[in-house]
Scaffold this motif. Structure first.
Motif, PDB file in Angstrom:
ATOM      1  N   VAL A  25      20.571  41.905  24.543  1.00  0.00           N
ATOM      2  CA  VAL A  25      20.106  40.651  23.963  1.00  0.00           C
ATOM      3  C   VAL A  25      20.759  40.514  22.596  1.00  0.00           C
ATOM      4  O   VAL A  25      20.595  41.380  21.736  1.00  0.00           O
ATOM      5  CB  VAL A  25      18.561  40.628  23.829  1.00  0.00           C
ATOM      6  CG1 VAL A  25      18.104  39.349  23.144  1.00  0.00           C
ATOM      7  CG2 VAL A  25      17.891  40.790  25.185  1.00  0.00           C
ATOM      8  N   ASP A  26      21.487  39.434  22.410  1.00  0.00           N
ATOM      9  CA  ASP A  26      22.196  39.185  21.144  1.00  0.00           C
ATOM     10  C   ASP A  26      23.028  40.396  20.723  1.00  0.00           C
ATOM     11  O   ASP A  26      23.039  40.785  19.551  1.00  0.00           O
ATOM     12  CB  ASP A  26      21.208  38.809  20.039  1.00  0.00           C
ATOM     13  CG  ASP A  26      20.531  37.472  20.277  1.00  0.00           C
ATOM     14  OD1 ASP A  26      21.135  36.624  20.963  1.00  0.00           O
ATOM     15  OD2 ASP A  26      19.405  37.270  19.788  1.00  0.00           O
ATOM     16  N   GLY A  27      23.678  41.032  21.688  1.00  0.00           N
ATOM     17  CA  GLY A  27      24.543  42.168  21.403  1.00  0.00           C
ATOM     18  C   GLY A  27      23.815  43.477  21.166  1.00  0.00           C
ATOM     19  O   GLY A  27      24.428  44.474  20.796  1.00  0.00           O
ATOM     20  N   LYS A  28      22.498  43.491  21.367  1.00  0.00           N
ATOM     21  CA  LYS A  28      21.715  44.708  21.137  1.00  0.00           C
ATOM     22  C   LYS A  28      21.212  45.260  22.461  1.00  0.00           C
ATOM     23  O   LYS A  28      20.814  44.525  23.351  1.00  0.00           O
ATOM     24  CB  LYS A  28      20.532  44.404  20.224  1.00  0.00           C
ATOM     25  CG  LYS A  28      20.931  43.779  18.903  1.00  0.00           C
ATOM     26  CD  LYS A  28      20.227  44.418  17.769  1.00  0.00           C
ATOM     27  CE  LYS A  28      20.416  43.791  16.429  1.00  0.00           C
ATOM     28  NZ  LYS A  28      21.630  43.438  15.929  1.00  0.00           N
ATOM     29  N   SER A  29      21.214  46.596  22.574  1.00  0.00           N
ATOM     30  CA  SER A  29      20.686  47.262  23.759  1.00  0.00           C
ATOM     31  C   SER A  29      19.878  48.471  23.295  1.00  0.00           C
ATOM     32  O   SER A  29      19.688  48.666  22.095  1.00  0.00           O
ATOM     33  CB  SER A  29      21.817  47.692  24.688  1.00  0.00           C
ATOM     34  OG  SER A  29      22.645  48.624  24.033  1.00  0.00           O
ATOM     35  N   TYR A  42       8.182  42.295  25.789  1.00  0.00           N
ATOM     36  CA  TYR A  42       8.088  41.406  24.640  1.00  0.00           C
ATOM     37  C   TYR A  42       6.660  41.427  24.112  1.00  0.00           C
ATOM     38  O   TYR A  42       5.781  42.064  24.690  1.00  0.00           O
ATOM     39  CB  TYR A  42       8.476  39.971  25.049  1.00  0.00           C
ATOM     40  CG  TYR A  42       9.935  39.844  25.422  1.00  0.00           C
ATOM     41  CD1 TYR A  42      10.901  39.678  24.442  1.00  0.00           C
ATOM     42  CD2 TYR A  42      10.346  39.897  26.747  1.00  0.00           C
ATOM     43  CE1 TYR A  42      12.249  39.568  24.769  1.00  0.00           C
ATOM     44  CE2 TYR A  42      11.690  39.788  27.090  1.00  0.00           C
ATOM     45  CZ  TYR A  42      12.626  39.625  26.096  1.00  0.00           C
ATOM     46  OH  TYR A  42      13.947  39.523  26.411  1.00  0.00           O
TER      47      TYR A  42
END
Length: 125
Positions: A25-29, A42
């Motif tokens: 998500v948005d380049g984050k893992s 979430y």
């Protein structure tokens, strides 16, 4: 984030059941927790977990537990850090508030006993 907290998070990631495909998500893992379907947990997931725990407790015990949400925990954290004497600007940073008044006037809760303890602490003997 302290080194101890980072180490705890790394251990959670190491021990969790890995998803079939690591979500990004948005380049984050490297998310800590997943639901039973393998989706990222979430805030709504956590609210449901809290509700389930409280309901189970209240069905078991006579003395009922108040509503507790992750957001209530956030207020409690902020209040406890402020009461412990944490620098207000450091606390504002940790809470992610752009305005110190949100940290001090909305998230920090004190009562009469807190005030008495603080006055006693600063009194010169």
């Amino acid at each position: 984030m302290t080194a101890d907290v980072e180490e705890c998070f790394r251990k959670i990631i190491e021990k969790r059941n890995p998803p079939k495909a690591e979500p990004m998500v948005d380049g984050k893992s490297g998310f800590l927790y997943f639901d039973k379907n393998g989706s990222i947990c979430y805030s709504l997931h956590w609210e449901h977990y809290f509700q389930h725990i409280i309901q189970k407790y209240n069905n078991t015990y006579k003395v009922q537990m108040n509503v507790i949400t992750p957001h209530v925990c956030r207020h409690t954290y902020c209040s406890n850090m402020a009461k412990s004497g944490m620098n207000p600007k450091a606390l504002q940073y940790l809470m992610g508030h752009s305005d110190i008044s949100v940290t001090l006037n909305t998230y920090t809760h004190v009562n009469l006993e807190d005030v008495r303890e603080e006055v006693a602490r600063i009194q010169v003997v």
